[in-house]
Design a protein around this motif. Structure first.
Motif, PDB file in Angstrom:
ATOM      1  N   LEU A   7       8.525  63.907  67.990  1.00 19.13           N
ATOM      2  CA  LEU A   7       8.431  65.299  67.565  1.00 19.13           C
ATOM      3  C   LEU A   7       8.649  65.397  66.061  1.00 19.13           C
ATOM      4  O   LEU A   7       9.669  64.935  65.534  1.00 19.13           O
ATOM      5  CB  LEU A   7       9.486  66.138  68.287  1.00 19.13           C
ATOM      6  CG  LEU A   7       9.506  67.641  67.972  1.00 19.13           C
ATOM      7  CD1 LEU A   7       8.290  68.324  68.588  1.00 19.13           C
ATOM      8  CD2 LEU A   7      10.795  68.274  68.490  1.00 19.13           C
ATOM      9  N   GLY A  87       7.186  70.584  65.009  1.00 16.25           N
ATOM     10  CA  GLY A  87       6.850  70.973  66.373  1.00 16.25           C
ATOM     11  C   GLY A  87       5.686  70.200  66.938  1.00 16.25           C
ATOM     12  O   GLY A  87       5.519  70.116  68.163  1.00 16.25           O
ATOM     13  N   VAL A  89       3.578  66.757  67.903  1.00 21.71           N
ATOM     14  CA  VAL A  89       4.031  65.502  68.496  1.00 21.71           C
ATOM     15  C   VAL A  89       3.116  64.366  68.046  1.00 21.71           C
ATOM     16  O   VAL A  89       1.891  64.489  68.074  1.00 21.71           O
ATOM     17  CB  VAL A  89       4.048  65.591  70.037  1.00 21.71           C
ATOM     18  CG1 VAL A  89       4.415  64.243  70.647  1.00 21.71           C
ATOM     19  CG2 VAL A  89       5.033  66.659  70.498  1.00 21.71           C
TER      20      VAL A  89
END
Length: 275
Positions: A7, A87, A89
């Protein structure tokens, strides 16, 4: 080595088209300076670059389980990666390769000299952090080379390690005028050990300094890596492997490297020879 769904937690713009990405990856806390990660630069199964892209680790925060890389947007894959936001990935494989050998903690005469250019400073930042964390040992000097003031990156982060930072710019717009290798030459005699990372031209120049005035030198090479696992052989560099009375061979930068003892490479067969 682990496959990590990482992340993105922070994005820092360092210069035009250059960003630092921090991402959660507790699986990488054991990584060593000089090792790299292989990043998939597309959304899952969507269209985009088929092969992963290698990025040297610029640091690992073991307490937070966060790793960092520095990305310069120059192609399709790197532009995609540089456009990520907190936010998002990432699909990351690592840590990979062989890192720098730091040595035994304790007082050592002379300075440890780190010589880097552009985004090649990323693994040297990680190395400077690791050297500072030991608490004892020789002073660290970092020579950071750039084309101009607009290209200077990681200045505050390098100074935060406690290292002496010497900036070099080819046009003289910041720090000392000249290349990183030119400035490193003025500091060479005080160095007990040298680590370098950057384009092949810089590494070749550091090798010429080593031959003129030998001392332990390790270099992290920048070369194309297809698989990152030593299978495809796209990243081989010539090195000295003894076969009877002959000294010959090839090393995979992704397995035997990307960090090499400079004395083990056959520099005449490496990019930039004769430049």
């Amino acid at each position: 080595m682990a496959l990590v769904r990482a992340l993105v937690v922070r994005l820092e713009r360092l210069a035009e088209a250059v960003v630092r990405l921090d991402f959660e990856a507790p699986e990488l806390v054991g990584a060593q300076p000089g090792q790299f990660v292989h990043v998939l630069c597309r959304e899952g199964t969507s269209s985009g670059p088929l092969l992963r892209r290698p990025y040297s680790l610029a640091g690992v925060d073991a307490r937070q389980g966060v790793a960092s890389i520095v990305v310069k947007a120059v192609g399709v894959g790197s532009r995609w990666l540089a456009a990520r936001r907190p936010g998002d990935v990432l699909d990351v494989l690592g840590p990979l390769g062989r890192g720098f050998s730091i040595g035994v903690p304790g007082p050592t005469p002379g300075t440890v000299l780190l010589v880097g250019g552009g985004t090649g400073l990323a693994p040297l930042l990680f190395l400077a952090q690791r050297l500072a964390a030991r608490g004892t040992g020789p002073e660290v000097t970092v020579v950071a080379g750039f084309r101009s003031r607009a290209d200077v990156i990681l200045e505050a982060a390098l100074e935060a390690t406690g290292a002496r930072l010497v900036v070099a710019t080819e046009d003289g717009s910041a720090g000392r005028r000249g290349t990183a290798a030119h400035v490193a030459q003025t500091l060479w005699q005080e160095a007990s050990r040298v680590y370098a990372c950057g384009p092949w031209g810089l590494l070749q120049a550091v090798e010429r300094l080593r031959r003129a005035d030998p001392r332990p030198v390790e270099v992290a090479v920048d070369t194309v890596m297809g698989c990152g696992a030593g299978v495809c052989l796209s990243c081989v560099v010539p090195w000295r492997r003894r076969e009877g009375y002959r000294v010959t061979g090839w090393a995979r930068a992704c397995v035997e490297g990307p960090v090499f003892d400079a004395a083990d490479l056959i520099w005449e067969g490496c990019p930039g020879a004769g430049a």
